[in-house]
Design an enzyme around this catalytic site. Structure first.
Site, mmCIF file in Angstrom:
data_model
loop_
_atom_site.group_PDB
_atom_site.id
_atom_site.type_symbol
_atom_site.label_atom_id
_atom_site.label_comp_id
_atom_site.label_asym_id
_atom_site.label_seq_id
_atom_site.Cartn_x
_atom_site.Cartn_y
_atom_site.Cartn_z
ATOM 1 N NE ARG A 25 42.510 41.138 43.832
ATOM 2 C CZ ARG A 25 42.170 42.311 43.278
ATOM 3 N NH1 ARG A 25 42.394 43.434 43.916
ATOM 4 N NH2 ARG A 25 41.608 42.374 42.097
ATOM 5 C CD GLU B 297 40.749 53.168 41.705
ATOM 6 O OE1 GLU B 297 40.122 52.176 42.132
ATOM 7 O OE2 GLU B 297 41.486 53.123 40.703
ATOM 8 C CB VAL B 298 37.133 58.910 43.082
ATOM 9 C CG1 VAL B 298 35.796 59.270 42.426
ATOM 10 C CG2 VAL B 298 37.136 59.354 44.547
ATOM 11 N NE ARG B 299 37.326 52.296 37.967
ATOM 12 C CZ ARG B 299 37.184 51.000 37.658
ATOM 13 N NH1 ARG B 299 37.649 50.070 38.472
ATOM 14 N NH2 ARG B 299 36.563 50.653 36.546
ATOM 15 C CE LYS C 9 46.403 50.794 38.767
ATOM 16 N NZ LYS C 9 45.041 51.163 39.157
ATOM 17 N NE ARG D 243 41.569 50.722 35.421
ATOM 18 C CZ ARG D 243 42.466 51.674 35.721
ATOM 19 N NH1 ARG D 243 42.847 52.550 34.769
ATOM 20 N NH2 ARG D 243 42.952 51.835 36.922
ATOM 21 C CB THR E 129 36.035 48.741 41.420
ATOM 22 O OG1 THR E 129 37.297 48.462 42.060
ATOM 23 C CG2 THR E 129 35.214 49.684 42.275
ATOM 24 C CG HIS F 115 44.346 47.875 34.536
ATOM 25 N ND1 HIS F 115 44.677 49.130 34.070
ATOM 26 C CD2 HIS F 115 44.258 47.973 35.876
ATOM 27 C CE1 HIS F 115 44.735 49.961 35.100
ATOM 28 N NE2 HIS F 115 44.511 49.288 36.208
ATOM 29 C CB SER G 294 38.380 50.621 44.457
ATOM 30 O OG SER G 294 38.185 51.056 43.152
HETATM 31 O O1 LIG Z 1 43.726 49.103 38.780
HETATM 32 C C1 LIG Z 1 43.045 48.896 39.748
HETATM 33 C C2 LIG Z 1 43.066 47.597 40.474
HETATM 34 C C3 LIG Z 1 41.703 46.953 40.377
HETATM 35 O O2 LIG Z 1 41.453 46.625 39.026
HETATM 36 C C4 LIG Z 1 41.706 45.684 41.181
HETATM 37 O O3 LIG Z 1 41.973 44.643 40.573
HETATM 38 O O4 LIG Z 1 41.467 45.740 42.391
HETATM 39 C C5 LIG Z 1 40.630 47.883 40.858
HETATM 40 C C6 LIG Z 1 40.633 49.212 40.070
HETATM 41 O O5 LIG Z 1 39.650 50.069 40.580
HETATM 42 C C7 LIG Z 1 41.985 49.857 40.178
HETATM 43 O O6 LIG Z 1 42.024 51.050 39.385
#
Ligand SMILES: O=C1C[C@@](O)(C(=O)O)C[C@@H](O)[C@@H]1O
Length: 257
Positions: free
Chosen positions: A185, A38-40, A147, A68, A204, A122, A19
């Site tokens: 994880r 992943e590009v945040r 997800k 996000r 992140t 989330h 990320s």
């Molecule tokens: O949704 C997720 C998982 C995440 O929140 C993590 O807990 O590692 C990190 C975020 O960047 C990603 O979009």
């Protein structure tokens, strides 16, 4: 440097999404060791057209674009109205877009650009088993991959998450937020989660492991890396001769420097 043999080993089932929260990370030598990126975008303030285009040309795995929302732990507060103008300039250089439920109306338009949707949710709490199933169904309604990232409160919650992941009828990424149960994880990948998220230079999300830490966990936990001692037969009745040579050969392929 992670030996290429490790990354290419088909037994490795803990696959890593790195990320990225800054274009500076796009140039890290560790980028190539991730299975996906992943590009945040919510954490990046400057335009990244050139940097992302260079990243696309140098990385051969999937690239995910994520915006996000601040309600779900991110930095984007622009609502659904401004989302398209923020993400559309980058679609040509990415493969998937992470969409929260609040942004699901953009799913079809993203798919019409031949991009996959990761439908995500989330939460800082832990839903029950049935609520998790309902959430999976909702996310599957607009996503190619679903997800869910939740915050387990006890070990029973971990068992619930592992069971829900292993029985999920859809392609799923399951993660935990927070640090108390971060060990779940990599375990969630052993129970069917397609990926786990890590960081290269800065986390992140709380509880993330660095890519280096997760590579080691992946090496130690993935079944294919257990010493081939047993090779499916009990030591007592099997012929253990040659084990040491075999295991030394095996380890040579996976040397860390
Ligand atoms: O949704 C997720 C998982 C995440 O929140 C993590 O807990 O590692 C990190 C975020 O960047 C990603 O979009």
């Amino acid at each position: 440097m992670l030996h290429e043999a490790l990354k290419s080993d088909s037994n490795r089932i803990i696959r890593i999404i790195a990320s990225l929260s800054s274009p500076l990370e796009f140039r890290s030598p560790l980028i190539k060791e991730a299975d996906a990126l992943e590009v945040r975008l919510d954490m990046i303030t400057e335009p990244i057209n050139d940097a992302l285009h260079q990243l696309r040309n140098s990385f051969d795995g999937p690239i995910i674009l994520t915006m996000r929302s601040s309600d779900e732990g991110g930095a984007y507060a622009g609502g659904t109205g401004r989302l398209w103008e923020r993400i559309s300039p980058y679609l040509s250089d990415i493969d998937m877009v992470d969409l929260e439920i609040r942004f699901q109306d953009h799913a079809e338009r993203i798919k019409s650009h031949n991009k996959s949707v990761i439908a995500s949710c989330h939460r800082n709490d832990m839903p029950g088993e049935q609520e998790l199933q309902n959430l999976m169904d909702t996310l599957h309604g607009f996503g190619d991959i679903i997800k869910i990232a939740v915050q387990p409160q006890n070990q029973q919650d971990i068992l619930t998450l592992l069971k829900s992941t292993s029985t999920c009828p859809y392609p799923v990424i399951m993660s935990v937020t927070g640090t108390v149960y971060r060990y779940a994880r990599p375990l969630l990948c052993l129970f069917g989660s397609l990926y786990t998220y890590c960081y290269i230079e800065s986390a992140t999300s709380p509880g993330q492991y660095s890519i280096r830490e997760m590579q080691l966990l992946s090496h130690l936990l993935t079944p294919g890396f257990v010493d081939p001692w047993f090779e499916g037969r009990p030591v007592r009745s099997g012929d253990v001769s040659g084990f040491l040579e075999r295991s030394q050969e095996y380890r040579k392929k996976l040397e860390y420097q």
